[in-house]
Design a protein around this motif. Structure first.
Motif, mmCIF file in Angstrom:
data_model
loop_
_atom_site.group_PDB
_atom_site.id
_atom_site.type_symbol
_atom_site.label_atom_id
_atom_site.label_comp_id
_atom_site.label_asym_id
_atom_site.label_seq_id
_atom_site.Cartn_x
_atom_site.Cartn_y
_atom_site.Cartn_z
ATOM 1 N N HIS A 62 -6.704 12.520 2.305
ATOM 2 C CA HIS A 62 -6.866 11.068 2.277
ATOM 3 C C HIS A 62 -7.971 10.786 1.288
ATOM 4 O O HIS A 62 -8.706 11.667 0.904
ATOM 5 C CB HIS A 62 -7.307 10.637 3.685
ATOM 6 C CG HIS A 62 -6.814 9.270 4.066
ATOM 7 N ND1 HIS A 62 -5.506 9.011 4.349
ATOM 8 C CD2 HIS A 62 -7.457 8.082 4.195
ATOM 9 C CE1 HIS A 62 -5.377 7.726 4.669
ATOM 10 N NE2 HIS A 62 -6.556 7.143 4.586
ATOM 11 N N LYS B 123 0.809 -1.229 0.000
ATOM 12 C CA LYS B 123 0.000 0.000 0.000
ATOM 13 C C LYS B 123 0.834 1.267 0.000
ATOM 14 O O LYS B 123 0.318 2.352 -0.189
ATOM 15 C CB LYS B 123 -0.874 0.052 1.268
ATOM 16 C CG LYS B 123 -2.141 -0.731 1.190
ATOM 17 C CD LYS B 123 -3.065 -0.347 2.330
ATOM 18 C CE LYS B 123 -3.491 1.099 2.321
ATOM 19 N NZ LYS B 123 -4.924 1.329 2.265
ATOM 20 N N ASN C 255 -6.188 -0.116 -1.413
ATOM 21 C CA ASN C 255 -5.790 0.937 -2.351
ATOM 22 C C ASN C 255 -4.400 1.413 -1.961
ATOM 23 O O ASN C 255 -3.943 1.145 -0.845
ATOM 24 C CB ASN C 255 -6.769 2.121 -2.259
ATOM 25 C CG ASN C 255 -6.948 2.600 -0.835
ATOM 26 O OD1 ASN C 255 -7.625 1.947 -0.045
ATOM 27 N ND2 ASN C 255 -6.337 3.709 -0.499
ATOM 28 N N SER D 283 -8.015 -0.770 3.647
ATOM 29 C CA SER D 283 -8.615 -0.787 2.315
ATOM 30 C C SER D 283 -7.537 -1.110 1.270
ATOM 31 O O SER D 283 -6.368 -0.754 1.443
ATOM 32 C CB SER D 283 -9.270 0.559 2.029
ATOM 33 O OG SER D 283 -8.386 1.607 2.365
ATOM 34 N N SER E 145 -10.606 4.544 -2.153
ATOM 35 C CA SER E 145 -10.840 3.172 -1.716
ATOM 36 C C SER E 145 -11.538 2.386 -2.816
ATOM 37 O O SER E 145 -12.379 2.924 -3.524
ATOM 38 C CB SER E 145 -11.708 3.158 -0.462
ATOM 39 O OG SER E 145 -11.039 3.807 0.584
HETATM 40 MG MG MG Z 1 -8.136 3.214 3.762
#
Ligand code: MG
Ligand code: AMP
Length: 336
Positions: free
Chosen positions: A238, A65, A153, A151, A159
């Motif tokens: 984010h 990630k 991503n 998540s 996401s």
């Molecule tokens: Mg997340």
């Protein structure tokens, strides 16, 4: 992927999604048992999971990630008794689990010994959830261990609500990608901390605050805004698309010449001269809007626009989670 390669090396790209058949589940559970990582569906968004009790396996999640190590993970369990093996369950926590699990409520509770520090960023608490998705529950059961999963991503990005979104973003390759269809809820879980008998919302999400308050009474919030967030879903920038995102205040914003605009509408197409427009819910239904949020942002990004103009939605029920994600996306600068 080959099951034998699970957890051994970088793959260079994510494997193709596998329909979540019994055989695919066996392969994925085998990968988790061997310390690999697996993308799997939940009712909120897709997760990137590893054995929560294996610190090396969890470290791969952060690598794939590109996620900062100070960001603790949610541990997914398939039963309340499994939750009790890694966290101290107070009567209040048990009452919330009985009412809302499986479902989009994450509880932050005092952790027990077996949870490695990399999962909790060294905190003495652990975040736990039982997902309401048959594939997620079957995977956790077959793996025989709680699964830590953020998540699926790249850190800070949108996401994924489909398996294809997840594999497109995770180029360094999880060991398997399970396809369980489109995520039903479409925004991440609500995160609730329980300490000394008080409840605090750390992140708005798929379970509306109003629903929790029916059980707990009025809740306090401790959402982002500080330099060192107590909960990293509180990082101010984010959940961001590649295009810059502007959260609209005026009905008629001025468009700049030479920029390609996308428009994220709540219920009606815009009359503005934009390249492309996506509508979250023609019937003004906040559940439908939440389910469409990330996939519409993905689509607007894929249309190659420079700027996404997003309309605000009503700030009640799931609208709180939607507005939270849009505000954070707006604080990202875009990557174009
Ligand atoms: Mg997340
Ligand atoms: P995600 O990365 O989308 O799965 O989000 C996980 C969320 O849970 C983030 O907002 C984390 O900050 C929060 N979280 C996980 N563990 C803890 C913890 N021990 N204390 C506070 N927040 C936590």
């Amino acid at each position: 992927m080959t099951a034998a390669s699970a957890g051994t090396a970088f793959h260079g790209k994510a494997p193709a999604p596998m329909k979540a058949t019994a055989r695919a589940l066996r392969i994925a559970a085998g990968a988790i048992k061997r310390g690999g990582t697996v993308v799997f569906p939940t009712e909120t968004v897709y997760g990137l999971g590893a054995d929560a009790l294996n610190p090396r396996a969890v470290a791969r999640i952060f690598e794939i990630k590109r996620r900062p190590r100070f960001d603790p993970l949610i541990v997914h369990v398939s039963s309340v008794s499994q939750a009790g093996s890694i966290a101290r369950l107070t009567p209040e926590a048990r009452a919330l689990m009985a009412r809302f699990w499986p479902g989009p409520l994450t509880l932050v509770l005092p952790k027990k010994k077996p949870v490695p520090g990399i999962v909790t960023s060294g905190l003495d608490t652990v975040a736990l959830r039982m997902p309401a998705h048959p594939v997620a529950l079957a995977l956790i059961k077959a793996a025989g261990t709680p699964i830590a999963a953020p998540s699926a991503n790249r850190f800070g990005r949108l996401s994924p609500t489909t398996a294809a979104h997840a594999s497109a973003q995770l180029k360094d390759g999880p060991d398997a990608v399970l396809d369980g269809g489109r995520a039903r809820i479409g925004v991440e879980s609500t995160v609730l901390a329980l300490r000394g008998g008080t409840f605090t919302i750390l992140r708005h999400g798929g379970l509306p605050q109003e629903e929790i308050e029916k059980v707990t009474g009025p809740l306090s919030e401790r959402l982002g805004g500080r330099a060192r967030p107590i909960s990293p879903g509180q990082l101010s920038s984010h959940y961001a698309p590649s295009a810059a995102l502007v959260l609209l205040r005026a009905k008629k914003p001025r468009l700049r010449k030479g920029l390609r605009y996308g428009y994220l509408a709540f219920s009606e197409m815009t009359g503005l001269p934009v390249k492309t427009c996506a509508v979250l819910s023609p019937s003004r239904d906040l559940e439908e809007a939440a389910a469409n949020l990330f996939s519409h942002l993905h689509d607007l990004d894929a249309a190659g626009v420079d700027v996404i103009l997003a309309e605000p939605v009503p700030g009640r029920g799931l609208g709180r989670a939607i507005m939270d994600r849009l505000r954070r996306a707006a604080r990202g600068r875009g990557r174009k």
